[in-house]
Motif scaffolding. Structure first.
Motif, mmCIF file in Angstrom:
data_model
loop_
_atom_site.group_PDB
_atom_site.id
_atom_site.type_symbol
_atom_site.label_atom_id
_atom_site.label_comp_id
_atom_site.label_asym_id
_atom_site.label_seq_id
_atom_site.Cartn_x
_atom_site.Cartn_y
_atom_site.Cartn_z
ATOM 1 N N GLY A 1 12.345 15.779 42.675
ATOM 2 C CA GLY A 1 11.717 14.722 41.891
ATOM 3 C C GLY A 1 12.648 13.946 41.001
ATOM 4 O O GLY A 1 12.293 12.871 40.520
ATOM 5 N N GLU A 2 13.851 14.461 40.760
ATOM 6 C CA GLU A 2 14.790 13.759 39.880
ATOM 7 C C GLU A 2 15.399 12.547 40.562
ATOM 8 O O GLU A 2 15.626 11.518 39.920
ATOM 9 C CB GLU A 2 15.909 14.699 39.434
ATOM 10 C CG GLU A 2 15.494 15.759 38.443
ATOM 11 C CD GLU A 2 16.668 16.605 37.974
ATOM 12 O OE1 GLU A 2 16.468 17.406 37.053
ATOM 13 O OE2 GLU A 2 17.780 16.481 38.530
ATOM 14 N N GLU A 3 15.700 12.691 41.853
ATOM 15 C CA GLU A 3 16.384 11.636 42.585
ATOM 16 C C GLU A 3 15.788 11.528 43.991
ATOM 17 O O GLU A 3 14.728 12.094 44.269
ATOM 18 C CB GLU A 3 17.891 11.920 42.657
ATOM 19 C CG GLU A 3 18.600 11.968 41.310
ATOM 20 C CD GLU A 3 18.758 10.598 40.651
ATOM 21 O OE1 GLU A 3 18.562 9.590 41.348
ATOM 22 O OE2 GLU A 3 19.097 10.541 39.453
ATOM 23 N N ASN A 4 16.485 10.839 44.865
ATOM 24 C CA ASN A 4 15.978 10.650 46.226
ATOM 25 C C ASN A 4 15.942 11.951 47.020
ATOM 26 O O ASN A 4 15.151 12.095 47.951
ATOM 27 C CB ASN A 4 16.850 9.626 46.965
ATOM 28 C CG ASN A 4 16.687 8.241 46.379
ATOM 29 O OD1 ASN A 4 15.690 7.582 46.604
ATOM 30 N ND2 ASN A 4 17.669 7.809 45.599
ATOM 31 N N ALA A 5 16.811 12.893 46.692
ATOM 32 C CA ALA A 5 16.842 14.185 47.368
ATOM 33 C C ALA A 5 17.418 15.213 46.410
ATOM 34 O O ALA A 5 18.183 14.883 45.506
ATOM 35 C CB ALA A 5 17.694 14.117 48.643
ATOM 36 N N GLY A 6 17.045 16.476 46.615
ATOM 37 C CA GLY A 6 17.621 17.543 45.826
ATOM 38 C C GLY A 6 19.016 17.881 46.319
ATOM 39 O O GLY A 6 19.399 17.569 47.446
ATOM 40 N N GLY B 1 10.627 16.752 48.933
ATOM 41 C CA GLY B 1 9.944 16.609 50.212
ATOM 42 C C GLY B 1 9.036 15.409 50.219
ATOM 43 O O GLY B 1 9.337 14.382 49.604
ATOM 44 N N ASN B 2 7.902 15.563 50.867
ATOM 45 C CA ASN B 2 7.031 14.419 51.092
ATOM 46 C C ASN B 2 5.590 14.897 51.219
ATOM 47 O O ASN B 2 5.341 16.008 51.700
ATOM 48 C CB ASN B 2 7.476 13.707 52.375
ATOM 49 C CG ASN B 2 6.572 12.551 52.767
ATOM 50 O OD1 ASN B 2 5.880 12.600 53.764
ATOM 51 N ND2 ASN B 2 6.575 11.495 51.974
ATOM 52 N N LEU C 1 1.832 19.734 43.266
ATOM 53 C CA LEU C 1 3.254 19.933 43.551
ATOM 54 C C LEU C 1 3.987 20.620 42.397
ATOM 55 O O LEU C 1 5.050 21.218 42.602
ATOM 56 C CB LEU C 1 3.925 18.593 43.862
ATOM 57 C CG LEU C 1 3.338 17.796 45.041
ATOM 58 C CD1 LEU C 1 4.139 16.523 45.260
ATOM 59 C CD2 LEU C 1 3.307 18.631 46.307
ATOM 60 N N ARG C 2 3.425 20.545 41.202
ATOM 61 C CA ARG C 2 4.050 21.196 40.046
ATOM 62 C C ARG C 2 4.044 22.714 40.170
ATOM 63 O O ARG C 2 4.720 23.410 39.399
ATOM 64 C CB ARG C 2 3.334 20.772 38.769
ATOM 65 C CG ARG C 2 3.532 19.289 38.424
ATOM 66 C CD ARG C 2 2.629 18.850 37.301
ATOM 67 N NE ARG C 2 2.804 17.419 36.995
ATOM 68 C CZ ARG C 2 1.956 16.692 36.264
ATOM 69 N NH1 ARG C 2 0.863 17.264 35.771
ATOM 70 N NH2 ARG C 2 2.188 15.420 36.049
ATOM 71 N N LYS C 3 3.304 23.234 41.131
ATOM 72 C CA LYS C 3 3.247 24.689 41.332
ATOM 73 C C LYS C 3 4.484 25.223 42.052
ATOM 74 O O LYS C 3 4.694 26.435 42.090
ATOM 75 C CB LYS C 3 1.983 25.044 42.119
ATOM 76 C CG LYS C 3 0.689 24.663 41.412
ATOM 77 C CD LYS C 3 -0.530 24.873 42.300
ATOM 78 C CE LYS C 3 -1.809 24.462 41.580
ATOM 79 N NZ LYS C 3 -3.012 24.585 42.445
ATOM 80 N N PHE C 4 5.280 24.351 42.637
ATOM 81 C CA PHE C 4 6.454 24.799 43.385
ATOM 82 C C PHE C 4 7.568 25.250 42.450
ATOM 83 O O PHE C 4 7.834 24.607 41.424
ATOM 84 C CB PHE C 4 7.001 23.676 44.268
ATOM 85 C CG PHE C 4 6.173 23.367 45.478
ATOM 86 C CD1 PHE C 4 5.543 24.365 46.193
ATOM 87 C CD2 PHE C 4 6.043 22.058 45.918
ATOM 88 C CE1 PHE C 4 4.790 24.075 47.323
ATOM 89 C CE2 PHE C 4 5.292 21.753 47.038
ATOM 90 C CZ PHE C 4 4.665 22.767 47.747
ATOM 91 N N PRO C 5 8.292 26.318 42.806
ATOM 92 C CA PRO C 5 9.507 26.655 42.060
ATOM 93 C C PRO C 5 10.614 25.659 42.422
ATOM 94 O O PRO C 5 10.863 25.412 43.600
ATOM 95 C CB PRO C 5 9.844 28.066 42.562
ATOM 96 C CG PRO C 5 9.262 28.145 43.935
ATOM 97 C CD PRO C 5 8.027 27.274 43.910
ATOM 98 N N THR C 6 11.264 25.098 41.435
ATOM 99 C CA THR C 6 12.253 24.048 41.693
ATOM 100 C C THR C 6 13.608 24.326 41.035
ATOM 101 O O THR C 6 14.500 23.490 41.109
ATOM 102 C CB THR C 6 11.736 22.680 41.202
ATOM 103 O OG1 THR C 6 11.450 22.767 39.801
ATOM 104 C CG2 THR C 6 10.488 22.265 41.951
#
Length: 747
Positions: free
Chosen positions: A73-78, A534-535, A58-63
């Motif tokens: 990943g910081e909270e429940n939702a972006g 996401g999930n 998942l670290r491959k995703f641009p965030t």
């Protein structure tokens, strides 16, 4: 007094923990865990909560991006900025395993869970989508009756929860394939609106601050649901019914309003939904995020069943519950608001400075675990990845061209392509009075009245493509999502995803996951859309085998002005029909091969990101110039299906049918190849005849192939392809397309 079982290798294995993981637990605790602590580690170190098999991928995703206010990943939702001080929080989650065992409650509580993720961020939920997959509901499969039961139960559960809580379900997708026999996919999406300053955080801040439990009482439903979702489905999975939660949408509505009212005060230091892993997850995650500790006493937790053990209370996934860190001195504010909304509440603990998640029961310590090591330092694995056998490839010379008249009717009647009116008629998509484009078009469009913003949203994934070429299938999922938004007149903002795969311990399955993630990441970079969260749902396997890899994409876009909103269906007789993107010739991996010829074979269509993005930009330019009356992307079933859908999909069919007369010439191509290929990057638009010249000129200047191929009107859909004539009455097309799913479910 309850006697806890002795910790044995068998008990450790039953909790889904490996011997090495158990040794790591002992190293963290510097002692043997007790039974409650073993359960706590079991759920927090499950794949469902820790992503231990997928986090590295998942670290491959641009965030990141200019609009990102809260990263994945910081909270429940972006959270994404949409301008003028407003923002949106959105996310997609799955409830696959629970829905396979108890479809109504599994789907209903999936909706409830994703809604809580959104209002935990301080956002008011405004609409939902869903992406569903089932085994066949037609034909002679031995599982047809089971699949119909699962399908009916899931749709009923989604509609029950969404309708009761008053949040519209405005779009989504449903597919049917043998690979989902016994393992349906239930992916649910919700989006909420908030001001920038209203963003709430899920951290236990402020040593000495009280910890409040609010919402429904804790029961024994949903016990160890996170661990249940982290193993394969078997014939014995029906015994896991206690792992399926039970939802109460009316209680959630009260909880939503109470929490938003409380967040509008200055009383909240942190807030966290009790979702997967319940009290366990909410306490250790808030402590870990805050760099603090949390101590709670289970004797103070509101419970609806007597005699619950600490193990049961900590692992219960009873719904409609929240953990709130309250600023000291504001306790009365919390009590007054939750009493007003007639909801249980209790001060159950306090924020500490020792970094521990400490659980008491009547003052006696029953679990004491370092919060960060529990929540954020689960073991991460590099699983073996190995490509499976090369899928069979199409040899067009060996494919007999059949009856194209019958082929289109078969495609339109196939439940994956047929109208989903049987589904969305059960959903209330009009509540909140914001739905601008109703279900059935390429993208849903919703007017968020609070912010006066028009949002478009879509969910997309072709599991057949991903089964044959997971990287290319994932790339296409992103491209199709962006194309669907462009057809609505929207510019994409960001993406959430739901990665549905089989057992990651099998090298072929993990290879599919890795390839799909890399394909999604490529697509997100190509369209400059960050992933907001996401999930991951793994272990989607029944005794018959793994599902087709299904990396579902939820994409949200924004439309500048209401006059730019565009839908997919034909508008008026006499309008010109224009095909943007060329005729195409790729029959591999098509629904035509699957439905008409019974073959799931490649190659998957090619994709050119630069050309795709140029096409979307050109379409938006045409829409802004008010040239475009309808726009519909070509996907499953190709040109013939897209044109037929455009004649049929009007939500309020006019008195006179809007058929079409089409003429296409592409020397060297077969008629079925012309009609049913799924070459990417193509869109059908309609326009006034007087606007055809400027449209074709603009597209030519941008280097995008386009052809006027016909005219709207009449009660027939007539096609001349390379000189061959084929035609259908609108009535027979509508019977095949509109009634197919209802007929199957009533059989």
């Amino acid at each position: 007094m309850t006697v806890e079982p002795k910790i044995t290798p068998e008990l450790v294995a039953k909790h889904g923990l490996t011997p090495d993981e158990y040794e790591r637990i002992k190293s963290i605790l510097k002692r043997e865990p007790n039974f409650t602590e073993l359960g706590i580690f079991s759920v927090m170190w499950s794949e469902h909560c820790s992503y231990k098999n997928s986090r590295k991928e998942l670290r491959k995703f641009p965030t990141t991006g200019d609009r990102v206010l809260v990263k994945a990943g910081e909270e429940n939702a972006g959270v994404i900025d949409i301008g003028d001080g407003w923002a949106i929080a959105f996310k997609m989650e799955s409830h696959n395993h629970p829905s396979a065992v108890e479809p109504f409650q599994g789907a209903a509580t999936g909706v409830g869970g994703i809604i809580r993720d959104i209002f935990t961020m301080g956002a008011r939920p405004v609409f939902s989508l869903n992406s569903l997959r089932f085994g066949p509901i037609t034909g002679d499969s031995p599982n047809v009756k089971t699949n119909r039961r699962l399908f009916a139960g899931v749709v009923s559960g989604i509609s029950h929860y969404g309708n009761c809580i008053g949040i519209p379900t405005i779009g989504g997708e449903v597919y049917f394939d043998e690979s989902y026999d016994g393992n349906p996919l239930v992916n649910v999406f919700n989006l909420g609106i908030l001001k920038h300053e209203q963003i709430a955080r899920g951290a236990a801040k402020g040593v000495g601050n009280p910890v409040f439990y609010v919402g429904a009482e804790t029961g024994r439903d949903g016990l160890a649901g996170a661990a249940f979702a982290s193993r394969d489905l078997t014939e014995e999975s029906k015994e896991d019914r206690p792992a399926v939660q039970v939802g109460d949408p009316f209680r959630e509505k009260l909880l939503l309003e109470a929490c938003l009212e409380l967040l509008a005060t200055d009383a909240v230091a942190g807030i966290q939904d009790m979702g997967a892993a319940g009290l366990t997850c909410s306490t250790c995650e808030t402590a870990s995020r805050g760099g603090t500790g949390v101590e709670i006493d289970l004797a103070k937790v509101p419970q609806r069943e007597t005699g619950m053990t600490p193990y049961e209370t900590m692992l219960s996934e009873s719904q409609e519950r929240m953990l709130i860190i309250v600023k000291k001195g504001h306790e009365k504010t919390v009590c007054d608001i939750f009493a007003k909304w007639d909801l249980p509440y209790a001060e159950v603990g306090v924020v500490k400075d020792d970094g521990m998640m400490r659980v008491l029961n009547h003052g006696q310590v029953v679990a004491e675990i370092p919060a960060r090591q529990l929540a954020d330092e689960a073991p991460l694995y590099d699983r073996e990845a190995k490509a499976g056998a090369t899928p069979p490839q199409l040899d067009l010379a060996k494919l007999a061209e059949g009856d194209n008249h019958a082929a289109l009717l078969s495609l339109l009647a196939h439940p994956s392509i047929a109208s989903k009116n049987w589904v969305y008629r059960q959903y209330d998509h009009t509540v909140r009075a914001g739905t601008v484009v109703v279900p059935g078009s390429d993208s849903a469009v919703f007017l968020v009245r609070e912010a006066n913003k028009l949002l478009a949203a879509t969910s997309d994934c072709n599991g057949l493509y991903c089964a044959l070429d997971p990287r290319q299938g994932a790339r296409i999922a992103i491209a199709e999502g962006a194309r669907n938004l462009a057809c609505a007149g929207a510019m994409p903002l960001a993406v959430t995803d739901n990665l549905n795969f089989g057992n990651p311990h099998k090298p072929e399955n993990f290879w599919q996951l890795r390839e799909s993630v890399e394909g999604l990441a490529e697509g997100c970079r190509a369209f400059d859309v960050p992933v907001t969260g996401g999930n991951v749902s793994l272990y989607n396997e029944s005794p018959a085998g793994a599902i087709d890899p299904t990396p579902t994409v939820g994409m949200v876009g924004i439309i500048e002005e209401e006059r730019h909103v565009t839908s997919s269906y034909f508008k008026a007789a006499g309008d010109a029909i224009i095909l943007i993107g060329g005729f195409g010739d790729e029959l591999g991996a098509s629904h035509y091969l699957k439905v008409v010829h019974g073959q799931k074979i490649g190659p998957v269509p090619k994709l050119d990101f630069a050309r795709e993005r140029a096409t979307h930009d050109a379409l938006r330019a045409l829409i802004k110039s008010r040239f475009v009356k309808s726009a519909h992307d070509l996907s499953e079933g190709g040109l013939a299906v897209a044109l037929a859908e455009s004649t049929l999909a009007h939500p309020n069919p006019p008195p006179q049918p809007l058929g079409a007369t089409i003429e296409i010439n592409a020397p060297g191509l077969r008629v079925d190849q012309l009609l049913f290929n799924e070459t990417q990057g193509r869109i059908v638009i309609t326009a006034k005849p007087t606007d055809v010249g400027p449209i074709l000129l603009l597209l030519e200047m941008r280097g995008i192939p386009a052809h006027r191929i016909g005219t709207v009107g009449g009660d027939m859909f007539k096609v001349t392809a390379n000189g061959a004539h084929v035609g259908w009455s609108i009535a027979e097309l509508r019977t095949a397309w509109y009634d197919s799913i209802a007929n199957a479910m009533n059989a």
